[in-house]
Write a protein that holds these residues in place. Sequence first.
Motif, short mmCIF file in Angstrom:
data_model
loop_
_atom_site.label_atom_id
_atom_site.label_comp_id
_atom_site.label_asym_id
_atom_site.label_seq_id
_atom_site.Cartn_x
_atom_site.Cartn_y
_atom_site.Cartn_z
N SER A 117 0.81 -1.22 0.00
CA SER A 117 0.00 0.00 0.00
C SER A 117 0.85 1.27 0.00
O SER A 117 0.32 2.37 -0.20
CB SER A 117 -0.92 0.03 1.23
N LEU A 118 2.15 1.13 0.22
CA LEU A 118 3.02 2.30 0.32
C LEU A 118 2.95 3.16 -0.94
O LEU A 118 2.96 4.39 -0.86
CB LEU A 118 4.47 1.89 0.57
N GLN A 119 2.90 2.50 -2.10
CA GLN A 119 2.88 3.26 -3.36
C GLN A 119 1.69 4.20 -3.43
O GLN A 119 1.81 5.37 -3.82
CB GLN A 119 2.83 2.29 -4.54
N SER A 120 0.52 3.70 -3.00
CA SER A 120 -0.68 4.53 -3.02
C SER A 120 -0.58 5.70 -2.05
O SER A 120 -0.91 6.84 -2.39
CB SER A 120 -1.91 3.67 -2.67
N TRP A 121 -0.08 5.41 -0.83
CA TRP A 121 0.05 6.47 0.17
C TRP A 121 1.04 7.53 -0.28
O TRP A 121 0.80 8.74 -0.12
CB TRP A 121 0.48 5.88 1.50
N LEU A 122 2.14 7.09 -0.84
CA LEU A 122 3.18 8.03 -1.26
C LEU A 122 2.70 8.89 -2.44
O LEU A 122 2.95 10.10 -2.48
CB LEU A 122 4.45 7.27 -1.64
N SER A 123 1.99 8.26 -3.37
CA SER A 123 1.46 9.00 -4.52
C SER A 123 0.48 10.07 -4.07
O SER A 123 0.50 11.21 -4.55
CB SER A 123 0.79 8.04 -5.50
N ASP A 124 -0.42 9.70 -3.14
CA ASP A 124 -1.40 10.66 -2.62
C ASP A 124 -0.70 11.82 -1.92
O ASP A 124 -1.05 12.99 -2.12
CB ASP A 124 -2.34 9.98 -1.62
N ALA A 125 0.31 11.49 -1.11
CA ALA A 125 1.01 12.52 -0.35
C ALA A 125 1.72 13.51 -1.26
O ALA A 125 1.64 14.73 -1.05
CB ALA A 125 2.00 11.88 0.61
N ARG A 126 2.38 13.02 -2.28
CA ARG A 126 3.12 13.91 -3.17
C ARG A 126 2.19 14.70 -4.08
O ARG A 126 2.52 15.81 -4.49
CB ARG A 126 4.15 13.12 -3.96
N ALA A 127 1.01 14.13 -4.36
CA ALA A 127 0.04 14.84 -5.20
C ALA A 127 -0.71 15.91 -4.40
O ALA A 127 -0.96 17.01 -4.90
CB ALA A 127 -0.95 13.86 -5.81
N LEU A 128 -1.05 15.61 -3.16
CA LEU A 128 -1.90 16.50 -2.36
C LEU A 128 -1.12 17.44 -1.45
O LEU A 128 -1.63 18.49 -1.07
CB LEU A 128 -2.88 15.68 -1.52
N ALA A 129 0.10 17.05 -1.08
CA ALA A 129 0.92 17.93 -0.23
C ALA A 129 1.89 18.70 -1.11
O ALA A 129 1.74 19.91 -1.32
CB ALA A 129 1.67 17.12 0.82
N SER A 130 2.89 18.02 -1.63
CA SER A 130 3.88 18.66 -2.48
C SER A 130 4.73 17.60 -3.17
O SER A 130 5.07 16.59 -2.55
CB SER A 130 4.79 19.56 -1.65
N PRO A 131 5.09 17.80 -4.43
CA PRO A 131 5.99 16.86 -5.09
C PRO A 131 7.38 16.87 -4.47
O PRO A 131 8.16 15.93 -4.65
CB PRO A 131 6.02 17.35 -6.55
N ASP A 132 7.69 17.94 -3.72
CA ASP A 132 8.99 18.05 -3.05
C ASP A 132 8.95 17.56 -1.61
O ASP A 132 9.89 17.79 -0.85
CB ASP A 132 9.46 19.52 -3.06
N LEU A 133 7.87 16.89 -1.24
CA LEU A 133 7.70 16.38 0.11
C LEU A 133 8.87 15.50 0.52
O LEU A 133 9.30 14.62 -0.23
CB LEU A 133 6.41 15.55 0.15
N GLU A 134 9.43 15.75 1.71
CA GLU A 134 10.46 14.87 2.25
C GLU A 134 9.77 13.68 2.92
O GLU A 134 8.76 13.85 3.62
CB GLU A 134 11.32 15.61 3.26
N VAL A 135 10.29 12.48 2.71
CA VAL A 135 9.59 11.27 3.15
C VAL A 135 10.54 10.31 3.86
O VAL A 135 11.68 10.10 3.43
CB VAL A 135 8.95 10.54 1.95
N VAL A 136 10.04 9.72 4.96
CA VAL A 136 10.73 8.62 5.61
C VAL A 136 9.77 7.42 5.62
O VAL A 136 8.64 7.53 6.10
CB VAL A 136 11.13 8.96 7.06
#
Length: 237
Positions: A117-136
Amino acid sequence: MSESSLSLAATELPELYDYLLKMILIGDSGVGKSCLLYHFLNDRSVEFASTLMRLPSSLPPSSTMSGVPASSSKTLKVQCWDSAGQERFRSVTRNYYRGACGAVVVYDITSRRSFESLQSWLSDARALASPDLEVVIVGNKVDQEDERQVPYLEASRWAQEHGALFVETSSKTGENVEQPFILLARAVLLAIESGKLDPDKTGSGVSYGERALRRVSSWNGSLSGSGGKGKLFGKCC
């Protein structure tokens, strides 16, 4: 840079900080997000909280950023947001993501489904927050090693391929529970100091704190008193 040089300062520092930033926790229900935040916030169970962190600056003290002399360390006020069970119904709202500069994305090492499910969560986060979002990316529940379904190397490689940092934790034993937040805060600070994130830009997820504003004001005043050259960013001081 040694980890010992990093420090949480929720109760030690004055309410002055250089930057304010928003972090979100996302991932499938039951992976341990709330427990991670609980341990990080010193056994406080909340859906939203803020804490202060002091991190060493990546800039040499003699350098400047936006015309302001750099200091050897920075104090960050970190707002931590927990999805509080919304993910059970896939109802995490756009407002939850908005204004975030960093995301802790959690899966359960004993559940391959949560990893997938990580791919879906990460895609949503970068689309809705910012493409430059820092992620751990966080693999939780390492205390259940005998039930592991996701190998460490596979998850680590996946994180690297998706431009994210990676760490494994146990929200049950407390192992590494502070690391995701420290790594994320450090990544955000580096992004600010490298110019990737601009606190002056609306929606960046970062804003200047009172300490930074006071530093600008103080430096500004010293310029005004030296030969009358009181100009900063091309505007009158």
